[in-house]
Scaffold this motif. Structure first.
Motif, PDB file in Angstrom:
ATOM      1  N   LEU A 187     -17.444  -7.184  43.068  1.00 16.20           N
ATOM      2  CA  LEU A 187     -18.895  -7.099  43.309  1.00 16.20           C
ATOM      3  C   LEU A 187     -19.678  -7.929  42.301  1.00 16.20           C
ATOM      4  O   LEU A 187     -20.897  -7.818  42.216  1.00 16.20           O
ATOM      5  CB  LEU A 187     -19.338  -5.634  43.256  1.00 16.20           C
ATOM      6  CG  LEU A 187     -18.594  -4.693  44.215  1.00 16.20           C
ATOM      7  CD1 LEU A 187     -18.994  -3.258  43.977  1.00 16.20           C
ATOM      8  CD2 LEU A 187     -18.856  -5.079  45.664  1.00 16.20           C
ATOM      9  N   HIS A 188     -18.947  -8.723  41.526  1.00 17.65           N
ATOM     10  CA  HIS A 188     -19.602  -9.526  40.484  1.00 17.65           C
ATOM     11  C   HIS A 188     -19.252 -10.994  40.629  1.00 17.65           C
ATOM     12  O   HIS A 188     -18.252 -11.339  41.237  1.00 17.65           O
ATOM     13  CB  HIS A 188     -19.147  -9.066  39.097  1.00 17.65           C
ATOM     14  CG  HIS A 188     -19.650  -7.724  38.718  1.00 17.65           C
ATOM     15  ND1 HIS A 188     -19.067  -6.571  39.174  1.00 17.65           N
ATOM     16  CD2 HIS A 188     -20.687  -7.346  37.945  1.00 17.65           C
ATOM     17  CE1 HIS A 188     -19.716  -5.532  38.690  1.00 17.65           C
ATOM     18  NE2 HIS A 188     -20.714  -5.971  37.943  1.00 17.65           N
ATOM     19  N   ARG A 189     -20.114 -11.824  40.012  1.00 13.98           N
ATOM     20  CA  ARG A 189     -19.703 -13.200  39.792  1.00 13.98           C
ATOM     21  C   ARG A 189     -19.239 -13.254  38.352  1.00 13.98           C
ATOM     22  O   ARG A 189     -19.974 -12.862  37.442  1.00 13.98           O
ATOM     23  CB  ARG A 189     -20.865 -14.161  40.042  1.00 13.98           C
ATOM     24  CG  ARG A 189     -20.384 -15.599  40.067  1.00 13.98           C
ATOM     25  CD  ARG A 189     -21.381 -16.505  40.747  1.00 13.98           C
ATOM     26  NE  ARG A 189     -22.670 -16.364  40.093  1.00 13.98           N
ATOM     27  CZ  ARG A 189     -23.841 -16.289  40.724  1.00 13.98           C
ATOM     28  NH1 ARG A 189     -23.898 -16.382  42.009  1.00 13.98           N
ATOM     29  NH2 ARG A 189     -24.963 -16.122  40.080  1.00 13.98           N
ATOM     30  N   TRP A 190     -18.018 -13.685  38.130  1.00 15.56           N
ATOM     31  CA  TRP A 190     -17.450 -13.610  36.784  1.00 15.56           C
ATOM     32  C   TRP A 190     -16.440 -14.728  36.609  1.00 15.56           C
ATOM     33  O   TRP A 190     -15.562 -14.926  37.438  1.00 15.56           O
ATOM     34  CB  TRP A 190     -16.788 -12.231  36.581  1.00 15.56           C
ATOM     35  CG  TRP A 190     -16.247 -12.015  35.210  1.00 15.56           C
ATOM     36  CD1 TRP A 190     -16.708 -12.533  34.042  1.00 15.56           C
ATOM     37  CD2 TRP A 190     -15.106 -11.212  34.866  1.00 15.56           C
ATOM     38  NE1 TRP A 190     -15.954 -12.093  32.992  1.00 15.56           N
ATOM     39  CE2 TRP A 190     -14.962 -11.290  33.463  1.00 15.56           C
ATOM     40  CE3 TRP A 190     -14.199 -10.429  35.592  1.00 15.56           C
ATOM     41  CZ2 TRP A 190     -13.949 -10.621  32.777  1.00 15.56           C
ATOM     42  CZ3 TRP A 190     -13.185  -9.761  34.909  1.00 15.56           C
ATOM     43  CH2 TRP A 190     -13.071  -9.860  33.510  1.00 15.56           C
ATOM     44  N   LYS A 191     -16.576 -15.462  35.506  1.00 19.99           N
ATOM     45  CA  LYS A 191     -15.631 -16.546  35.241  1.00 19.99           C
ATOM     46  C   LYS A 191     -14.388 -16.045  34.527  1.00 19.99           C
ATOM     47  O   LYS A 191     -13.492 -16.816  34.216  1.00 19.99           O
ATOM     48  CB  LYS A 191     -16.308 -17.617  34.379  1.00 19.99           C
ATOM     49  CG  LYS A 191     -17.322 -18.453  35.143  1.00 19.99           C
ATOM     50  CD  LYS A 191     -17.603 -19.729  34.373  1.00 19.99           C
ATOM     51  CE  LYS A 191     -17.966 -20.881  35.249  1.00 19.99           C
ATOM     52  NZ  LYS A 191     -19.330 -20.990  35.646  1.00 19.99           N
ATOM     53  N   GLY A 192     -14.363 -14.742  34.197  1.00 16.80           N
ATOM     54  CA  GLY A 192     -13.215 -14.182  33.510  1.00 16.80           C
ATOM     55  C   GLY A 192     -13.408 -14.183  32.010  1.00 16.80           C
ATOM     56  O   GLY A 192     -14.355 -14.798  31.486  1.00 16.80           O
ATOM     57  N   GLY A 193     -12.531 -13.463  31.289  1.00 18.65           N
ATOM     58  CA  GLY A 193     -12.575 -13.423  29.840  1.00 18.65           C
ATOM     59  C   GLY A 193     -13.889 -12.854  29.324  1.00 18.65           C
ATOM     60  O   GLY A 193     -14.344 -11.809  29.777  1.00 18.65           O
ATOM     61  N   LEU A 194     -14.517 -13.562  28.384  1.00 19.05           N
ATOM     62  CA  LEU A 194     -15.728 -13.049  27.740  1.00 19.05           C
ATOM     63  C   LEU A 194     -17.003 -13.485  28.451  1.00 19.05           C
ATOM     64  O   LEU A 194     -18.104 -13.120  28.050  1.00 19.05           O
ATOM     65  CB  LEU A 194     -15.778 -13.512  26.280  1.00 19.05           C
ATOM     66  CG  LEU A 194     -14.629 -12.977  25.417  1.00 19.05           C
ATOM     67  CD1 LEU A 194     -14.630 -13.633  24.036  1.00 19.05           C
ATOM     68  CD2 LEU A 194     -14.734 -11.460  25.268  1.00 19.05           C
ATOM     69  N   ALA A 195     -16.877 -14.262  29.502  1.00 22.28           N
ATOM     70  CA  ALA A 195     -18.060 -14.704  30.248  1.00 22.28           C
ATOM     71  C   ALA A 195     -18.795 -13.497  30.821  1.00 22.28           C
ATOM     72  O   ALA A 195     -18.191 -12.451  31.057  1.00 22.28           O
ATOM     73  CB  ALA A 195     -17.628 -15.641  31.379  1.00 22.28           C
ATOM     74  N   PRO A 196     -20.115 -13.615  31.010  1.00 19.10           N
ATOM     75  CA  PRO A 196     -20.883 -12.476  31.511  1.00 19.10           C
ATOM     76  C   PRO A 196     -20.526 -12.156  32.958  1.00 19.10           C
ATOM     77  O   PRO A 196     -20.238 -13.038  33.756  1.00 19.10           O
ATOM     78  CB  PRO A 196     -22.331 -12.953  31.395  1.00 19.10           C
ATOM     79  CG  PRO A 196     -22.247 -14.436  31.426  1.00 19.10           C
ATOM     80  CD  PRO A 196     -20.958 -14.797  30.761  1.00 19.10           C
ATOM     81  N   GLN A 197     -20.553 -10.852  33.276  1.00 17.04           N
ATOM     82  CA  GLN A 197     -20.337 -10.415  34.660  1.00 17.04           C
ATOM     83  C   GLN A 197     -21.698 -10.237  35.316  1.00 17.04           C
ATOM     84  O   GLN A 197     -22.510  -9.452  34.834  1.00 17.04           O
ATOM     85  CB  GLN A 197     -19.587  -9.084  34.694  1.00 17.04           C
ATOM     86  CG  GLN A 197     -18.159  -9.176  34.203  1.00 17.04           C
ATOM     87  CD  GLN A 197     -17.425  -7.857  34.348  1.00 17.04           C
ATOM     88  OE1 GLN A 197     -17.949  -6.882  34.859  1.00 17.04           O
ATOM     89  NE2 GLN A 197     -16.181  -7.828  33.890  1.00 17.04           N
TER      90      GLN A 197
END
Lengths: 294, 309
Positions: free
Chosen positions: B44-54
Motif C-alpha cells: 500500500l506504499h511507494r517505497w524504494k526499500g531500505g531507509l528510503a521513506p515509505q
C-alpha cells in the motif's frame, strides 16, 4: 458364479496363446520405447559427465559427444577453488541438517496438540498451516529480508535455518496431524491410566510409533532445504555464507566459467544429493507414496 | 460413576495440549504471519526499500497492475508453466507408469521396471538451480551442447534457443517437463499397485481390451492421486522461480517472465518494493483461489462417485 466363469477363462487362455507372436513383437517395441525415453531423460546427465573432464580445446574441436581423450581435471579444480567448495558444502550440510531436525521436532509438537490433544478449533489450525504451506515465498521475502537485517541475521545461515524450519514444518504439521489423528486411542488411554503425563506419552508412546514417518519427513526437509534457491539467494549475500546451489548460480556469466568448469561444478553440486538419495532411496519412495494417499 | 470422574479430568488434561502449540504458533507468527502482514502493508506504499521513506499510496499499486502489460504477460506465462509442469508431466507420467507397471513389470521383469522408474525420477532429486545451469549450457548458442551437435550435423546457423523470444519459452518448458516427469510417474506407479487386480480380471473376461480397461478402471481408481498431483504441481507451477532465474532471467523481451520473477525484479532491480509486494500479494490470491478450486472439484467428484455407487 465360478461355474459360469470357468469356460470364459478357458477361451481367454486360448486367445492368449494365439496372440503370442503378435505380443512378442509389441513387447520389444514397448520396451524399446521405454528405454529410449530413459536415455533421453539421462542425456543431460551424460553430457554433463562427459564434458566435465574434457579439455576445452577438445570440446571446441570434437564437440560434446566425443569421449574425452584424457582425464582433464582443471575444470573441477578451478570450480572447487573459485567457489571455495568445502565452505559451501559445509553451509549446505549444517543448515539442511538443522532444518531437518528442527522442522521435524516442531511439526511433531504442533501435530501432537492437534492430532492427539484434539485441541478446540484444530480444523482452523490445520487450515492455517495448509495456507502457510501454499504461500509463495515472494510474499514473505522482503519483510523477512528487512527483519533479518534488523536482528543482524542477514547473510547468516541461521536466517535460512529459522525460515525453513517454519516453512517446512507447515507441511510437516499438516501431514503429521492427519497421521496422529488416526493414532490408536487405546494406547493413549492405557498410558493415561498408568499416570503418564502428556510429555511422557509423547516421547514414550507416540514418538516410537511414528518414528518411520518422522524419518521420512527429515529426509524430505533435508533435501528440500538443500535444493532451496530463492530465499538463500537473497539472504546470503557474501560467498562465505552461501550454499551449494547459490555458489554454482553465482558463477553464471563469469568469464572463467568455461564448459568443463561448469559441468564439473554441476557434477560436484549434485553428488551430495545423489549420495543422500541412494542411501535413503527406499525410505523416500515409500514417503512419496505415503504423502500421495494422504 | 467411572465415566463421571474421567470426564472433568480429561477436559483439564486436554487444555495442557495448548502448551504444545506455543512453539509452532510463535514460529508461524514470526516467519509467516507477520511477514505476510508486512508485505500487505508495503504493497500500500511507494517505497524504494531500505531507509528510503515509505509513502502511503493506498491501492494505487494494485490499480497500476491492471494496466501493466508485463504483469499480465507474466500470468499468461503462468498458464504455459502449468502446461509444462502439470498437464504434460501428468499425461506422460500416467503413460509411463502404465507401461512400466502393466507391461514391463509383468512381461519383462520388475527389476527392469524399477531401474527405469529410478531413471525417470533422477531429475527430481537434483537441485533445480543445478539442473537449470546444465540446461543453460546445453541451450547456449555458441558453446552449448545442442548447437555443437547440430553443427556437427552440418547445420550452419543453429538457433539461439534461450536468446530468441519465440524459442525461449518452449525451451524453458522442455526443461520443466524434464524436471517434473518423475514425480507423477512414481506416484502413479504406486497408485496402480493399489488398484484391485480382480477388477481388471473381471473386465478382461468381459472382453475389454487394454485401452478400455485403462479408461474404465484405471483412470477412475487413481483419481485421488491425480488430484494430489494436480494440486501440488499447479501450486509449484504458479510459484516457479529458480529455473527462470538460471535459464533466462525472464527474458528475452519478457517472453519467459513469470509472476514470482516479476516481483523479484521489482524488489531488487527496480527498487519498487511496494509494487513488487503488490505483485506477490496478487500471486498469493491466485494460488489460494486455484488451490481452493481444485479442492472443490475433488470434493464434488468424490461426492458424485459415492452417489454413483
Amino acid at each position: 458364479m465360478t461355474a459360469t466363469l470357468t469356460p470364459t477363462v478357458a477361451t481367454a487362455t486360448v486367445t492368449h496363446k494365439n496372440d503370442r507372436h503378435h505380443r512378442g513383437a509389441l513387447r520389444w517395441f514397448i520396451l524399446a520405447g521405454a528405454v529410449i525415453f530413459a536415455v533421453l531423460m539421462l542425456a543431460p546427465f551424460v553430457l554433463m559427465v562427459m564434458n566435465a573432464f574434457k579439455d576445452p580445446a577438445q570440446y571446441s574441436s570434437g564437440g560434446p559427444l566425443a569421449l574425452p581423450t584424457s582425464l582433464y581435471t582443471d575444470g573441477l579444480v578451478k570450480f572447487w577453488n573459485a567457489v571455495d567448495f568445502p565452505v559451501k558444502l559445509w553451509n549446505s550440510i549444517w543448515t539442511s541438517a538443522a532444518v531437518a531436525v528442527g522442522g521435524t521436532a516442531l511439526s511433531l509438537l504442533t501435530a501432537y496438540a492437534i492430532g492427539i490433544g484434539r485441541v478446540r478449533g484444530r480444523m482452523w489450525i490445520v487450515m492455517i498451516f495448509l495456507l502457510a504451506n501454499m504461500l509463495p515465498q515472494e510474499v514473505l521475502l522482503y519483510p523477512l529480508y528487512t527483519m533479518a537485517q534488523k536482528v543482524g541475521l542477514n547473510n547468516s545461515g541461521w536466517s535460512i535455518v529459522i525460515i525453513f524450519t517454519v516453512i517446512q514444518s507447515a507441511f510437516g504439521t499438516y501431514l503429521l496431524a492427519s497421521v496422529l489423528g488416526t493414532f490408536p486411542r487405546a494406547l493413549l488411554e492405557a498410558a493415561a491410566l498408568d499416570g503418564a503425563n502428556s510429555w511422557t506419552v509423547l516421547w514414550r508412546v507416540v514418538f516410537p510409533i511414528v518414528r518411520p514417518t518422522l524419518s521420512v519427513l527429515m529426509i524430505f526437509f533435508f533435501i528440500w532445504t538443500w535444493n532451496e534457491f530463492f530465499i538463500p539467494l537473497v539472504m546470503l549475500t557474501t560467498p562465505e555464507s552461501q550454499t551449494v546451489p547459490i555458489a554454482l548460480a553465482s558463477l553464471q556469466g563469469d568469464r572463467m566459467l568455461d564448459v568443463p568448469t561448469l559441468n564439473a561444478g554441476a557434477l560436484v553440486s549434485l553428488v551430495p544429493t545423489l549420495i543422500f538419495f541412494l542411501i535413503f532411496q527406499r525410505t523416500l519412495t515409500r514417503g512419496v507414496t505415503a504423502g500421495a494417499v494422504k | 460413576m467411572a465415566v463421571q470422574t474421567v470426564a472433568p479430568h480429561r477436559r483439564r488434561s486436554r487444555r495442557v495440549y495448548w502448551l504444545y502449540l506455543i512453539p509452532g504458533a510463535v514460529a508461524l507468527a514470526v516467519v509467516i504471519l507477520i511477514p505476510f502482514g508486512l508485505n500487505l502493508w508495503y504493497s500500500l506504499h511507494r517505497w524504494k526499500g531500505g531507509l528510503a521513506p515509505q509513502i502511503w499510496v493506498g491501492l494505487d499499486n494494485y490499480r497500476s497492475l491492471l494496466h501493466d502489460s508485463a504483469f499480465w504477460n507474466s500470468f499468461q506465462n503462468s498458464l504455459w508453466m502449468i502446461l509444462a509442469m502439470v498437464v504434460l508431466p501428468t499425461l506422460i507420467g500416467l503413460l509411463l507408469a502404465a507401461v512400466l507397471f502393466d507391461y514391463i513389470g509383468k512381461n519383462v521383469g520388475s527389476r527392469t521396471a524399477s531401474v527405469l522408474r529410478a531413471t525417470y525420477y533422477l531429475p527430481q532429486i537434483l537441485p533445480v538451480a543445478v539442473a537449470g545451469i546444465v540446461w543453460n549450457w546445453i541451450f547456449n548458442a555458441e558453446t552449448g551442447a545442442l548447437n555443437e551437435i547440430l553443427r556437427g550435423f552440418g547445420m550452419t546457423n543453429p538457433p539461439n534457443w534461450l536468446g530468441d523470444p519465440h524459442l525461449a519459452l518452449p525451451a524453458v518448458m522442455l526443461v520443466l517437463v524434464w524436471i517434473q516427469i518423475g514425480y507423477p510417474t512414481v506416484i502413479f506407479m504406486s497408485a496402480l499397485q493399489r488398484v484391485d487386480p480382480e477388477l481388471y480380471e473381471a473386465a478382461e473376461l468381459d472382453g475389454a481390451g487394454w485401452f478400455r480397461r485403462f479408461r474404465a478402471i484405471t483412470i477412475p481408481q487413481i483419481k485421488p492421486e491425480t488430484f494430489v498431483i494436480t494440486l501440488t504441481c499447479t501450486i509449484a507451477a504458479l510459484k516457479v522461480f529458480a529455473p527462470i532465474y538460471v535459464l533466462t532471467r525472464g527474458g528475452p523481451e519478457s517472453s519467459t517472465l513469470v509472476p514470482s520473477y516479476y516481483s523479484f525484479l521489482n524488489f531488487f532491480d527496480k527498487s519498487k518494493v511496494g509494487y513488487g509486494a503488490a505483485v506477490a500479494t496478487v500471486l498469493t490470491l491466485v494460488i489460494v483461489a486455484v488451490a481452493l478450486a481444485i479442492q472443490l472439484l475433488q470434493a464434488r467428484s468424490e461426492r458424485r462417485d459415492e452417489e454413483g455407487v
